[in-house]
Design a protein around this motif. Structure first.
Motif, PDB file in Angstrom:
ATOM      1  N   PHE A 246       0.834  -1.208   0.000  1.00 25.05           N
ATOM      2  CA  PHE A 246       0.000   0.000   0.000  1.00 25.05           C
ATOM      3  C   PHE A 246       0.872   1.262   0.000  1.00 25.05           C
ATOM      4  CE2 PHE A 246      -1.667   3.237   2.953  1.00 25.05           C
ATOM      5  CZ  PHE A 246      -2.705   3.737   2.174  1.00 25.05           C
ATOM      6  N   GLU A 286     -12.654   2.200  -0.536  1.00 25.35           N
ATOM      7  CA  GLU A 286     -12.902   0.762  -0.721  1.00 25.35           C
ATOM      8  C   GLU A 286     -12.307   0.298  -2.069  1.00 25.35           C
ATOM      9  OE1 GLU A 286     -14.765  -0.795   1.864  1.00 25.35           O
ATOM     10  OE2 GLU A 286     -14.041  -2.620   0.919  1.00 25.35           O
ATOM     11  N   ILE A 289      -8.574   0.078  -1.837  1.00 29.26           N
ATOM     12  CA  ILE A 289      -8.105  -1.129  -1.136  1.00 29.26           C
ATOM     13  C   ILE A 289      -8.108  -2.322  -2.095  1.00 29.26           C
ATOM     14  CG2 ILE A 289      -8.696  -2.808   0.669  1.00 29.26           C
ATOM     15  CD1 ILE A 289      -9.806  -0.431   2.313  1.00 29.26           C
ATOM     16  N   CYS A 292      -5.262  -2.067  -4.454  1.00 30.31           N
ATOM     17  CA  CYS A 292      -3.990  -2.442  -3.801  1.00 30.31           C
ATOM     18  C   CYS A 292      -3.861  -3.961  -3.751  1.00 30.31           C
ATOM     19  CB  CYS A 292      -3.946  -1.931  -2.362  1.00 30.31           C
ATOM     20  SG  CYS A 292      -3.643  -0.184  -2.233  1.00 30.31           S
ATOM     21  N   PHE A 380      -7.296  -4.242   6.608  1.00 34.51           N
ATOM     22  CA  PHE A 380      -7.111  -3.260   5.526  1.00 34.51           C
ATOM     23  C   PHE A 380      -7.935  -2.032   5.831  1.00 34.51           C
ATOM     24  CE2 PHE A 380      -6.746  -7.145   2.555  1.00 34.51           C
ATOM     25  CZ  PHE A 380      -5.467  -7.370   2.988  1.00 34.51           C
TER      26      PHE A 380
END
Ligand code: HEM
Length: 380
Positions: A246, A286, A289, A292, A380
């Motif tokens: 990340f 969201e 994430i 990632c 996360f």
């Protein structure tokens, strides 16, 4: 020795495997020191073998180094799929097998966001991670670096010529015996974190919960200890890798980070950190994430399996004893499913219909699917 493990793990073999996918098709194989290594390049094939034919493909490879010389079969990830293994997985489920069960750790998860491994140490042992330099964290890091190196097909000749295990450590060229001894000790240290376990008896820790369960028997202690070791190692390693990914991605794609920050400022405001209740109101975060997880997946090539007997899939023979791995990285960089895959495009998740969620491949498949999926997603 610690730096050895890390420096050897720098080549991205999943990318090399993916090139073979482009050249030869959805299932490729090569011979590594006399044994077939088969790579599955599509989710469909991984589901076919690891889920639908799970009786044949739920066993890990019997590598001499990692299993017999170092003893990683004490941890869930490398156990035979037998009753003990089921017992370990049940231990996981009893504590955080569902989102509802995980809710009781929301507070810990929010508090312990400073380091990817600290939350698990808190939940499992009630261990408070020391800033900067924590011996338990370093122990777990070390064990996991070793695990990654040891489980790589082709890393040790002794995996393919098992009688080499009888060669004594002093014999010229028997460096693997000295490494095995060192790694075995690291693993044992990780399982035997007695002091933390004692502390764990006082509060809502994983270990204390299991030890105080109604059906607890003293024999369960070993099971609990090895389950706990499996959890904190897997958590620290994979989730840590995801967090590092990340940071890297945000440095490389600052516009995506800026957009996420704007959304957080607008929805959450400047006076507090986002928490679990905000998640549904942060669509761009969201999406970021998911991107990632797709772009920089923490476990790019899944833990290996072993074929228990000859089998045929899509016309190809899978011989008994073959080592099989699914290339999650390749699946998540398939341009037919994720156009422009090397670019970081969080917006791809905001379209309808959106592409398949990375969790469909990053946590593995079938009966050996990651036991910590929900915890990982929450972190996360
Ligand atoms: C980003 C986070 C994580 C990723 C990407 C990840 C991924 C994986 C993958 C690919 C496997 C192998 C599955 C297979 O063989 O098909 C696995 C196994 C496992 N994971 Fe995770 N994991 C993560 C976090 C966690 C966490 C938080 C825990 C514990 C709380 C955990 C516990 C385990 C265990 C115990 C296994 C072994 C399961 C078995 O062999 O029966 N993992 N994980």
């Amino acid at each position: 020795m610690a730096s050895d493990w890390r420096s050897q793990h720098t080549d991205y073999f999943w990318v090399a495997h993916n090139k073979m996918h482009e050249a030869y098709g959805d299932i490729t194989s090569m011979i590594v020191m006399g044994k077939p290594l088969i790579i599955l390049h599509t989710r469909k094939l991984a589901v076919e073998l690891f889920e639908k034919r799970h009786q044949l493909y739920s066993t890990r490879p019997d590598f001499t180094m990692i299993v017999h010389l170092v003893g990683w079969d004490r941890a869930t990830v490398h156990m035979e799929p037998d009753n003990l293994w089921r017992d370990r997985r049940r231990n996981f489920c009893r504590l955080f097998g569902t989102r509802t069960l995980m809710q009781k750790f929301d507070g810990v998860q929010i508090y312990e966001t400073s380091w990817a491994g600290s939350m698990i140490l808190k939940i499992v042992y009630r261990h408070d991670t020391k800033a900067g330099h924590d011996p338990l964290v370093e122990l777990v890091d070390e064990a996991m670096s070793q695990f990654i190196m040891l489980s790589r097909p082709g890393a040790y000749a002794v995996d393919f010529i098992p009688w080499l295990k009888y060669v004594p450590a002093w014999f010229p060229g028997a460096k693997f015996q000295r490494e095995a001894k060192y790694c075995r000790q690291t693993l044992t240290n990780m399982i035997e974190v007695k002091e933390q376990m004692k502390q764990g008896k006082t509060a809502p820790s994983f270990v204390s919960k299991l030890l105080s369960a109604d059906d607890y028997t003293p024999e369960m202690e070993y099971s609990v200890k090895t389950s706990a070791a499996s959890i904190h190692s897997a958590r620290a390693d994979s989730t840590g890798a995801q967090v590092h990914g990340f940071y890297l991605l945000m440095v490389l794609w600052p516009d995506a980070q800026r957009k996420a920050q704007e959304e957080i400022d607008r929805v959450v405001g400047p006076d507090r950190l986002p928490d679990f209740n905000d998640r549904g109101n942060l669509p761009f975060v969201e999406a970021l994430i998911k991107e990632c997880m797709r772009h920089h997946c923490a476990v790019p090539i899944s833990n290996a399996r072993r074929a228990l007997r000859d089998d045929v899939v899509e016309g190809y023979l899978i011989p008994k004893g073959a080592i099989i791995q699914a290339n999650a990285w390749g699946m998540l960089h398939d341009p037919n499913i994720y156009p422009d895959p090397l670019n970081f495009v969080a917006e791809r998740w905001l379209t309808e219909p959106s592409p398949p969620h990375p969790r469909e491949v990053v946590f593995g498949f079938g009966r050996r699917i990651c036991s910590g999926m929900i915890m990982a997603d929450n972190s996360f």
